[in-house]
Write an enzyme that holds these catalytic residues in place. Structure first.
Site, mmCIF file in Angstrom:
data_model
loop_
_atom_site.group_PDB
_atom_site.id
_atom_site.type_symbol
_atom_site.label_atom_id
_atom_site.label_comp_id
_atom_site.label_asym_id
_atom_site.label_seq_id
_atom_site.Cartn_x
_atom_site.Cartn_y
_atom_site.Cartn_z
ATOM 1 N N HIS A 1 0.829 -1.213 0.000
ATOM 2 C CA HIS A 1 0.000 0.000 0.000
ATOM 3 C C HIS A 1 0.861 1.259 0.000
ATOM 4 O O HIS A 1 0.519 2.250 -0.617
ATOM 5 C CB HIS A 1 -0.857 0.049 1.262
ATOM 6 C CG HIS A 1 -1.930 -0.987 1.306
ATOM 7 N ND1 HIS A 1 -3.013 -0.976 0.461
ATOM 8 C CD2 HIS A 1 -2.091 -2.059 2.104
ATOM 9 C CE1 HIS A 1 -3.797 -1.994 0.751
ATOM 10 N NE2 HIS A 1 -3.266 -2.681 1.738
ATOM 11 N N CYS B 1 -5.075 -4.467 -27.554
ATOM 12 C CA CYS B 1 -5.109 -4.234 -26.108
ATOM 13 C C CYS B 1 -4.019 -5.019 -25.375
ATOM 14 O O CYS B 1 -4.005 -5.076 -24.159
ATOM 15 C CB CYS B 1 -6.477 -4.545 -25.525
ATOM 16 S SG CYS B 1 -6.995 -6.244 -25.774
HETATM 17 C C1 PEP Z 1 -3.327 -10.380 -24.478
HETATM 18 O O1 PEP Z 1 -3.178 -11.606 -24.484
HETATM 19 O O2 PEP Z 1 -2.684 -9.601 -25.197
HETATM 20 C C2 PEP Z 1 -4.310 -9.773 -23.560
HETATM 21 C C3 PEP Z 1 -4.615 -8.490 -23.625
HETATM 22 O O3 PEP Z 1 -4.867 -10.589 -22.619
HETATM 23 P P1 PEP Z 1 -4.102 -11.008 -21.278
HETATM 24 O O4 PEP Z 1 -2.796 -10.267 -21.217
HETATM 25 O O5 PEP Z 1 -5.030 -10.661 -20.176
HETATM 26 O O6 PEP Z 1 -3.934 -12.474 -21.477
#
Ligand code: PEP
Ligand code: MG
Length: 613
Positions: A217, A537
């Protein structure tokens, strides 16, 4: 519980000394040390068994009342902290408050008093027993990975509340930071979260401690306060006295004691550069993510736990592009039911005030396996020889449909609060998307029959593209899914057959490998043809060097850790679409990831220093 003893006063060595600690909050500072020693409570007779239980109970209850009052005063200070500091310390104060209420801890302490123990000894023994239980539960294997981090944090909370009770029982005062000189560097053996909450970031230039770690924390709070900080700088207190000159680099973890004039001059340049960088990144927050050639892109944030939400707001992200809902299933003995999940999604959606929230249904399996879920519903990686290729993501959910139904229902119930998208993890075939959509539609119908207010049509249902099969079949999948989110973390692992978590193949795991980039290109093309939005992502979206290349490959939307948004935006605003496309063509023809990396570095250098070549 270890009372804080003063270290023997060794004579500090002369000359510049460099220590390495854990960097927990970025930024560089130069200043004079203010060493904050903590008054030590008197020693406790742990062996006594002849105390009067009624008397010790009264002392304990007085100490609890004083502790509650102190926590109340800390709570009143919350409004002075930055928003993410408020979240961190606010929830911690709530934990402490619950522990001091009718809790297992209190029952345990009171039980020990019945055996004639001194209240201080009972508190110390009970909090230590609970902390030890957290770290090594006797009835199951010791927690690993994220669970271990959470267990350490929870153990720290027990010890901290124990220390507070002992101080109040013995009347030992707390240290105060209000008398520290302006611009001082706070040096301490350790700093507890409640101490950190008392620091005024406008007066303290940096924090260095001998103990501590980056996941606790205190570290989170120091980051939230924006104070450069290095923890666990071993050897610090033997060398530093009041007004010893220090340079603290919270980005690299280096602490320089008695810097030479040359080192000090270099540090002053770093301090000024860091301040300019922060100012510039702050200004970027309100500017659009627009290429220099005019095209506007979307930058969103990935969220692992709700506590990161204030960082999302500060980053200027236009919504949440990936909410990894795994946190709902961690550190819990019971599965979160529909109402509990709804109660968690709802404030997240409301907080984004009209910006979309993409909730990915739980992605367990492979390296993310948790014994929590296995314990509750008896699922795990099923002892697969190779769990990354076994039952994980959507495969697991389709085998345990009740989990998926509950999560769909909770998301749909919360979806009236703002725009939501639902994302399926680890898809490798069209059958999985169809089966999941059937369930989704059925859950939607059931909720409507019950008279619930849910959006019509249902929120978009999209898929992660993180297997080579999904990328190669993206045109077919895009007919079944309303959006595509490329997970470059897993896509790289599966494309290059290199485990994302294994150190011995780390050199082979390269998201910039042309094989991965070609799969990204195929997905972007499929999205364009089928008019489906495509985002990235995975971690690659956080890399300011890589994002212009991904734009050139046809991606227009990115989701990343909130802290990366300003730097990625800066890279985007400096790039032109023609350059992005040229880079993409060259990268697709490159022979390996290193060639791509060199090309990207040259491009960025040319942007910064036009006319050099
Ligand atoms: C990925 O695999 O790029 C992704 C965004 O999912 P995670 O990292 O949660 O497996
Ligand atoms: Mg993934």
């Amino acid at each position: 519980m270890k009372a804080t003893e003063r270290r023997p006063q060794q004579r500090p060595r002369a000359g510049e000394i460099r220590l390495e600690g854990q960097p927990v909050s970025p930024g560089v500072a130069i200043g004079y040390a203010a060493v904050a020693h903590e008054p030590v409570p008197p020693p406790v007779d742990m062996a006594r068994r002849d105390c009067n239980p009624a008397h010790e109970r009264t002392r304990l209850h007085d100490a609890i009342s004083r502790s509650v009052a102190q926590l109340g005063r800390l709570h009143d200070r919350l409004a002075l902290l930055p928003e993410d500091g408020q979240v961190e310390i606010g929830s911690l104060l709530e934990v402490y408050r619950r522990m001091l209420g009718p809790s297992r801890l209190r029952r345990g302490i009171e039980g020990r008093l019945e055996h004639g123990m001194l209240a201080e000894a009972a508190v110390m023994q009970e909090t230590e027993a609970l902390a030890a239980h957290m770290l090594a539960p006797p009835d199951r294997p010791a927690p690993q990975g994220e669970d271990a981090v959470a267990a350490r944090r929870r153990a720290g909370e027990f010890r901290e509340i124990g220390r507070r009770l002992v101080r109040n029982l013995s009347g030992t005062p707390y240290r105060s930071f209000s008398a520290l000189p302006d611009g001082a560097i706070l040096v301490a053996e350790q700093l507890r979260p409640a101490d950190a909450a008392l620091i005024d970031p406008s007066r303290i230039a940096a924090v260095v401690t001998e103990e501590g770690g980056s996941t606790g924390h205190t570290a989170i709070l120091l980051r939230a306060l924006g104070i450069p900080a290095v923890l666990a700088a071993h050897g610090l207190l033997a060398q530093v006295r009041r007004r010893t000159r220090l340079v603290v680099d919270g980005t690299t973890g280096q602490v320089i004691i008695r810097p030479s004039s040359r080192t000090a001059a270099a540090a002053r340049v770093d301090v000024a550069a860091y301040a300019r960088e922060r100012q510039m990144l702050g200004r970027l927050r309100r500017l659009p993510a627009r290429l220099s050639s005019g095209e506007v892109l979307t930058l969103q944030a990935n969220l692992e736990i709700p506590a990161e939400l204030p960082m999302v707001a500060q980053s200027g992200a236009a919504g949440i592009g990936l909410l990894r809902s795994e946190f709902l299933f961690m550190n819990t003995d019971t599965l979160p039911d529909e109402a509990r999940q709804e109660a968690i999604y709802l404030p997240l959606i409301e907080a984004m005030a009209g910006d979309p929230v993409t909730i990915r249904v739980v992605d367990w399996g492979s390296e993310k396996n948790s014994d929590a879920l296995s314990r509750v519903v008896g699922i795990g990686n099923g002892g697969d020889v190779n769990p990354a290729l076994g039952v994980r993501g959507i495969r697991l959910l389709l085998q345990h449909r009740a989990l998926l139904e509950t999560q769909f229902a909770a998301i749909l119930r919360a979806a009236h609060a703002g725009p939501v998208r639902v994302l399926l993890p680890m898809v490798s075939g069209v059958g999985e998307v169809r089966a999941a959509r059937d369930i989704y539609t059925r859950v939607g119908r059931r909720l409507r029959r019950k008279g619930m207010e849910i959006p019509d049509p249902l929120p978009p249902l999209g898929i992660m593209i993180e297997t080579p099969a999904a990328a190669l079949m993206a045109d077919v999948l895009a007919q079944e899914a309303e959006f595509l989110a490329i997970g470059t973390n897993d896509l790289t692992m599966y494309a290059l057959a290199a485990d994302r978590a294994a150190a011995d193949v780390a050199a082979l795991y390269d998201p910039l490998h042309p094989a991965v980039l070609r799969l990204v290109r195929m997905t972007a093309d499929a999205g364009l043809r089928q008019r489906r939005p495509v985002s990235v992502c995975g971690e690659l979206a956080s890399d300011p060097l890589a994002v212009p290349l991904l734009v050139g490959l046809g991606v227009r939307s990115f989701s990343m850790h909130a802290s990366a948004v300003p730097r990625v935006k800066r890279a985007i605003r400096a790039a032109a679409m023609d350059d992005c496309r040229r880079m993409a063509c060259r990268a697709l023809e490159a022979t390996d990831g290193d060639e791509v990396r060199t090309m990207l570095a040259t491009y960025t250098h040319d942007l910064r220093h036009p006319g050099d070549g």
